[in-house]
Design an enzyme around this catalytic site. Structure first.
Site, PDB file in Angstrom:
ATOM      1  N   SER A 128       0.822  -1.213   0.000  1.00  0.00           N
ATOM      2  CA  SER A 128       0.000   0.000   0.000  1.00  0.00           C
ATOM      3  C   SER A 128       0.852   1.256   0.000  1.00  0.00           C
ATOM      4  O   SER A 128       1.947   1.283   0.578  1.00  0.00           O
ATOM      5  CB  SER A 128      -0.875  -0.027   1.253  1.00  0.00           C
ATOM      6  OG  SER A 128      -1.443   1.231   1.493  1.00  0.00           O
ATOM      7  N   TYR A 153      -1.778  -1.491  11.114  1.00  0.00           N
ATOM      8  CA  TYR A 153      -2.098  -1.939   9.750  1.00  0.00           C
ATOM      9  C   TYR A 153      -0.968  -1.569   8.792  1.00  0.00           C
ATOM     10  O   TYR A 153      -0.451  -2.411   8.053  1.00  0.00           O
ATOM     11  CB  TYR A 153      -3.424  -1.304   9.278  1.00  0.00           C
ATOM     12  CG  TYR A 153      -3.546  -1.264   7.772  1.00  0.00           C
ATOM     13  CD1 TYR A 153      -3.862  -2.405   7.050  1.00  0.00           C
ATOM     14  CD2 TYR A 153      -3.275  -0.080   7.059  1.00  0.00           C
ATOM     15  CE1 TYR A 153      -3.926  -2.380   5.669  1.00  0.00           C
ATOM     16  CE2 TYR A 153      -3.339  -0.046   5.680  1.00  0.00           C
ATOM     17  CZ  TYR A 153      -3.659  -1.198   4.987  1.00  0.00           C
ATOM     18  OH  TYR A 153      -3.705  -1.166   3.624  1.00  0.00           O
ATOM     19  N   LYS A 157       2.116  -3.855   6.517  1.00  0.00           N
ATOM     20  CA  LYS A 157       2.497  -3.765   5.096  1.00  0.00           C
ATOM     21  C   LYS A 157       4.016  -3.613   4.981  1.00  0.00           C
ATOM     22  O   LYS A 157       4.660  -4.252   4.139  1.00  0.00           O
ATOM     23  CB  LYS A 157       1.787  -2.588   4.420  1.00  0.00           C
ATOM     24  CG  LYS A 157       0.284  -2.763   4.288  1.00  0.00           C
ATOM     25  CD  LYS A 157      -0.089  -3.931   3.355  1.00  0.00           C
ATOM     26  CE  LYS A 157      -1.569  -4.184   3.285  1.00  0.00           C
ATOM     27  NZ  LYS A 157      -1.943  -5.459   2.673  1.00  0.00           N
TER      28      LYS A 157
HETATM   29  C1  UD1 Z   1      -6.897   4.490   3.794  1.00  0.00           C
HETATM   30  C2  UD1 Z   1      -5.876   4.121   4.810  1.00  0.00           C
HETATM   31  C3  UD1 Z   1      -4.702   3.500   4.100  1.00  0.00           C
HETATM   32  C4  UD1 Z   1      -5.183   2.260   3.362  1.00  0.00           C
HETATM   33  C5  UD1 Z   1      -6.315   2.641   2.412  1.00  0.00           C
HETATM   34  C6  UD1 Z   1      -6.923   1.372   1.843  1.00  0.00           C
HETATM   35  C7  UD1 Z   1      -6.205   5.778   6.618  1.00  0.00           C
HETATM   36  C8  UD1 Z   1      -5.600   6.895   7.380  1.00  0.00           C
HETATM   37  N1  UD1 Z   1      -5.495   5.285   5.592  1.00  0.00           N
HETATM   38  O1  UD1 Z   1      -6.328   5.440   2.888  1.00  0.00           O
HETATM   39  O2  UD1 Z   1      -3.718   3.171   5.031  1.00  0.00           O
HETATM   40  O3  UD1 Z   1      -4.138   1.688   2.646  1.00  0.00           O
HETATM   41  O4  UD1 Z   1      -7.337   3.349   3.101  1.00  0.00           O
HETATM   42  O5  UD1 Z   1      -7.889   1.703   0.903  1.00  0.00           O
HETATM   43  O6  UD1 Z   1      -7.285   5.337   6.915  1.00  0.00           O
HETATM   44  N2  UD1 Z   1     -12.532  10.958   3.713  1.00  0.00           N
HETATM   45  C9  UD1 Z   1     -13.551  11.850   4.052  1.00  0.00           C
HETATM   46  N3  UD1 Z   1     -14.704  11.333   4.550  1.00  0.00           N
HETATM   47  C10 UD1 Z   1     -14.906   9.998   4.730  1.00  0.00           C
HETATM   48  C11 UD1 Z   1     -13.861   9.088   4.383  1.00  0.00           C
HETATM   49  C12 UD1 Z   1     -12.687   9.619   3.887  1.00  0.00           C
HETATM   50  O7  UD1 Z   1     -13.395  13.058   3.891  1.00  0.00           O
HETATM   51  O8  UD1 Z   1     -15.977   9.597   5.214  1.00  0.00           O
HETATM   52  C13 UD1 Z   1     -11.279  11.494   3.131  1.00  0.00           C
HETATM   53  C14 UD1 Z   1     -10.043  11.167   3.945  1.00  0.00           C
HETATM   54  O9  UD1 Z   1      -9.798  12.145   4.904  1.00  0.00           O
HETATM   55  C15 UD1 Z   1      -8.976  11.142   2.840  1.00  0.00           C
HETATM   56  C16 UD1 Z   1      -9.731  10.659   1.600  1.00  0.00           C
HETATM   57  O10 UD1 Z   1     -11.109  10.877   1.880  1.00  0.00           O
HETATM   58  O11 UD1 Z   1      -8.532  12.441   2.612  1.00  0.00           O
HETATM   59  C17 UD1 Z   1      -9.501   9.201   1.293  1.00  0.00           C
HETATM   60  O12 UD1 Z   1      -9.789   8.450   2.457  1.00  0.00           O
HETATM   61  P1  UD1 Z   1      -9.827   6.847   2.446  1.00  0.00           P
HETATM   62  O13 UD1 Z   1     -10.714   6.386   1.353  1.00  0.00           O
HETATM   63  O14 UD1 Z   1     -10.152   6.394   3.835  1.00  0.00           O
HETATM   64  O15 UD1 Z   1      -8.362   6.457   2.034  1.00  0.00           O
HETATM   65  P2  UD1 Z   1      -6.952   6.842   2.726  1.00  0.00           P
HETATM   66  O16 UD1 Z   1      -7.134   7.464   4.041  1.00  0.00           O
HETATM   67  O17 UD1 Z   1      -6.174   7.592   1.713  1.00  0.00           O
END
Ligand code: UD1
Length: 342
Positions: A128, A153, A157
């Site tokens: 990842s 987690y 990795k």
């Molecule tokens: C997350 C994990 C990462 C993992 C990946 C797997 C975290 C901190 N990181 O990545 O380690 O490998 O998932 O797919 O959880 N967001 C919102 N509202 C929401 C959900 C997300 O604003 O309800 C934003 C988050 O702040 C981020 C973006 O959307 O900026 C992407 O979030 P997400 O899909 O959870 O992925 P990552 O955090 O990048």
């Protein structure tokens, strides 16, 4: 079954595993799926069978159970394993670190040990972009230094990558590739397989599609005061079908004896940074709907921005992300509607 053209897929009933099974079969490989169904449904395997018209071999096996895994190695001949089977919820890993270390590392070590015991050469590991953390320079290349993991987690990795590197160095017949995925999203265009999170989704796109389906009231945008053009975080969202095809390219490279090093790493992303707000707007535009959302505080542990430098994957694997964000978000919505009967 020709062992060179047969691939064992651990976690093959899961989101990325099932899409990868389809693309491998489309490319002429036979696949054997193993999965303990702890976070997946056997209907995903039926979906793979329907899409490909092939009767895929499937065994319910926990890769942490070495004896059960050994039986799979005795029963099937394959040169390559793709190891997806792992827990992936960042927050849960903070609350239950042992569960994560136990499951994610024991299962991977069992896989590598069986490969060695049965003289099977190729291990492809599902890593990842989380390993890069908050990188100093963007986009990140494969040689961008990894940052100390911020969650158990993420640490699993990093440790699994190291296990694979060390084993490839030590065991003459073992070859490894780690694919570092950015943010996988979307679903198969047939809407027969897709992402199926249990409970409240942690990731952005499943939360969006569930909100659009009326299961969640409102989407929270975690932070709009980041140092980015619109204040929300930047990520590299990669279509799951494109991602699946990257696995085919990596398996081809291994089975055709093209690897230059015994252990190689590739970033798998689009190379395009997209903000949370851009993603929401694109989802609304392509699907012709309005999404209820509100600004919310930052989520602890989130990095401001991360996206991939994809030159290595483009040139060495001969793979490139093809699907446009709009198409991907349309497929994600089609899948959600199908699952919910909307
Ligand atoms: C997350 C994990 C990462 C993992 C990946 C797997 C975290 C901190 N990181 O990545 O380690 O490998 O998932 O797919 O959880 N967001 C919102 N509202 C929401 C959900 C997300 O604003 O309800 C934003 C988050 O702040 C981020 C973006 O959307 O900026 C992407 O979030 P997400 O899909 O959870 O992925 P990552 O955090 O990048």
């Amino acid at each position: 079954m020709d062992s060179r053209k047969t691939v064992l897929i651990s976690g093959g009933a899961g989101y990325i595993g099932s899409h990868t099974a389809v693309e491998l079969i489309n490319a002429g490989y036979d696949v054997v799926i193993i999965d303990n169904l702890s976070n997946s449904e056997k209907e995903a395997v039926d979906g793979v069978r329907k899409i490909t018209g092939k009767d895929v071999a499937f065994e319910i096996v926990d890769t942490c159970d070495k004896d059960a895994l050994r039986k799979v190695f005795e029963k099937y001949r394959f040169d390559t394993v793709i190891h997806f089977a792992a827990y992936k919820a960042v927050g849960e890993s903070m609350a239950e670190p042992l569960k994560y270390y136990q499951n994610n590392l024991v299962s991977f070590m069992n896989i590598v040990e069986m490969m060695k015991e049965f003289n099977r050469p190729n291990v492809l590991f599902s890593s990842s972009a989380t390993v890069y953390g908050e990188a100093e320079h963007l986009p990140v290349t494969e040689s961008t230094p990894r940052q100390p993991a911020t969650s158990p987690y993420g640490n699993t990795k990093q440790i699994a990558e190291d296990i694979l590197r060390d084993c490839c160095r030590a065991y003459p017949d073992l070859y490894g590739i780690a694919l570092r995925y950015f943010n996988p999203i979307g679903a198969h265009p047939s809407a027969l397989i897709g992402e199926l999170p249990r409970g409240v989704p942690n990731n952005l796109v499943p939360f969006i599609t569930q909100t659009a389906a009326g299961i969640r009231e409102c989407l929270s945008v975690f932070g709009n005061d980041y140092d980015t053009p619109d204040g929300t975080c930047l990520r590299d969202y990669i279509d799951v079908v494109d991602l699946a095809k990257a696995h085919v390219a990596a398996v081809d490279r291994m089975t055709e004896g093209k690897m230059k090093e015994k252990y190689e790493i590739f970033n798998i992303g689009t190379g395009n940074p997209v903000s949370v707000l851009e993603l929401i707007t694109t989802f609304e535009d392509v699907n012709g709907l309005k999404l209820p959302y509100k600004m919310a505080p930052r989520r602890p542990g989130d990095v401001t921005a991360v996206w991939a430098e994809t030159t290595l994957a483009n040139e060495v694997l001969g793979w490139k992300a093809e699907r446009r964000l709009g198409e991907t978000l349309k497929a994600a919505w089609e899948w959600e509607k199908k699952v919910r009967g909307v």
